[in-house]
Design a protein around this motif. Structure first.
Motif, PDB file in Angstrom:
ATOM      1  N   THR A  30       2.271   1.465   2.289  1.00  0.00           N
ATOM      2  CA  THR A  30       1.245   1.411   1.020  1.00  0.00           C
ATOM      3  C   THR A  30       1.020   0.096   0.726  1.00  0.00           C
ATOM      4  N   SER A  85       0.538  -4.055   3.291  1.00  0.00           N
ATOM      5  CA  SER A  85      -0.495  -2.507   3.212  1.00  0.00           C
ATOM      6  C   SER A  85       0.095  -1.324   3.756  1.00  0.00           C
ATOM      7  N   GLU A  86       1.373  -1.621   4.531  1.00  0.00           N
ATOM      8  CA  GLU A  86       1.731  -0.752   5.292  1.00  0.00           C
ATOM      9  C   GLU A  86       3.257  -0.553   4.701  1.00  0.00           C
ATOM     10  N   ASP A 120       0.845  -2.964  -1.441  1.00  0.00           N
ATOM     11  CA  ASP A 120       1.628  -3.504  -2.450  1.00  0.00           C
ATOM     12  C   ASP A 120       1.414  -5.078  -2.728  1.00  0.00           C
TER      13      ASP A 120
END
Length: 351
Positions: free
Chosen positions: A198, A195-196, A200
């Motif tokens: 974005t 999640s970091e 994926d």
């Protein structure tokens, strides 16, 4: 301003030095003197023998009525101005005089110089301060994924994996891959989720385990998985043999992974923990006090520069009503990336 320095050349204090910037220095056998002469039972020095006085920048020696008198350069005195190199006899005690002069007008310049030098030293030390894990943690956050299986819109956390190549090869534990295979046989889909910075989500496509891994143990407990294509990956750097050889007890290390107890399967955020290497066994297994929980298996263990030295492989867990939990002993283990490099070499050779 001048400072008085006295060096004993004979007697029990031979070789000792006394320095003072105070305007009055009392000398004698009594303990209330500034310079206490040895009281060895002989009457050669008096309890209050002499005193040195600074007047208008010059030092004077004054005899205080000592029984055996005070001599300067072999001559008895009552009051005598002292010069650099004078010899003062106080009974059996002989002292050589040194006078160091520091005029007041230089004090502001000296102070300013010291402050400048301190400022420069501070800047140098700040620039060379020990590195933390901030940059390495940011790098790990972009390269580390939660490994989970999914069925009927329900996800189950299995472990952690991290990118080791830009084209989709991830590293994790062999026992994580074994659990993924078991769940896949039940119809569950295996995913890698980040999640970091974005969100994926990628499917696990191909799985390899180290040929020497022994199920149920941490021996060579490493695996490689290929994930589906997606946005570009920035892999983590693996330590080479020279870097591994430099490791020792006390080396600072960090772990970035997904503890099942505190991870949201939909938008997982990794947790950083920091510790030092507690032990190294056979250059292959590292004892660490890092927060290794269910779900962090396969997490990268890395140095302050982000170089990965090991994979989290096992912790001291105890059974609970909901599965297992850390015992709190801190007896946790990582497997050296040397085992991972061996496996990657076989994969590269095959492909």
């Amino acid at each position: 301003m001048s400072e008085l320095h006295l060096r004993f050349t004979t007697g029990p204090h031979k070789g000792l030095h006394y320095s003072s910037a105070c305007p009055r220095v009392r000398i004698g056998r009594s303990r209330d003197n500034d310079v206490v002469l040895a009281d060895d039972g002989t009457p050669d020095a008096s309890r209050h023998h002499a005193e040195a006085i600074r007047e208008h920048g010059a030092w004077w020696i004054v005899d205080l009525g000592a029984a055996n008198g005070t001599l300067v350069n072999g001559r008895p005195i009552r009051r005598q101005r002292l010069c650099d190199g004078d010899r003062v006899d106080l009974g059996a005690h002989v002292l050589v005089v040194r006078i160091r002069r520091n005029t007041r007008r230089w004090l502001p310049v000296t102070t300013a110089t010291v402050l400048v030098l301190m400022g420069i030293a501070t800047l140098l030390l700040w620039g060379r301060r020990p590195a933390g894990f901030e940059n390495a943690a940011a790098q790990a956050a972009g390269a580390t994924y939660l490994v989970a299986t999914e069925h009927a819109n329900r996800r189950v956390i299995v472990g952690t994996a991290f990118a080791v190549s830009a084209d989709g090869l991830f590293a994790t534990n062999a026992h994580v891959v074994r659990e993924v295979e078991r769940r896949a046989a039940l119809g569950e889909r295996a995913l890698a989720i980040r999640s970091e910075p974005t969100l994926d989500v990628r499917p696990l496509v191909t799985l390899w385990t180290h040929p020497r891994w022994a199920p149920g143990s941490i021996r060579d407990d490493v695996a490689v998985v290929r994930v589906g294509t997606g946005m570009p990956l920035t892999p983590m750097q693996l330590a080479d043999a020279a870097a591994l050889a430099r490791l020792h007890r006390g080396t600072a290390v960090a772990l970035f992974g997904f503890a099942a107890v505190s991870t949201d399967e939909e938008r997982p955020r990794g947790r950083l923990s920091v510790d030092v290497l507690g032990d190294i066994r056979g250059e292959r297994y590292f004892a660490v006090g890092l927060n290794i929980f269910p779900g962090t298996s396969g997490s990268p263990i890395f140095l302050t520069d982000g170089t990965v030295v090991a994979l989290a492989a096992g912790g001291d867990f105890v059974p609970t009503a909901n599965g297992t939990a850390p015992s709190g002993s801190g007896a946790n283990w990582g497997v050296s990336v040397a085992a991972l490099r061996e496996l990657l070499a076989t994969i590269t050779h095959e492909h």
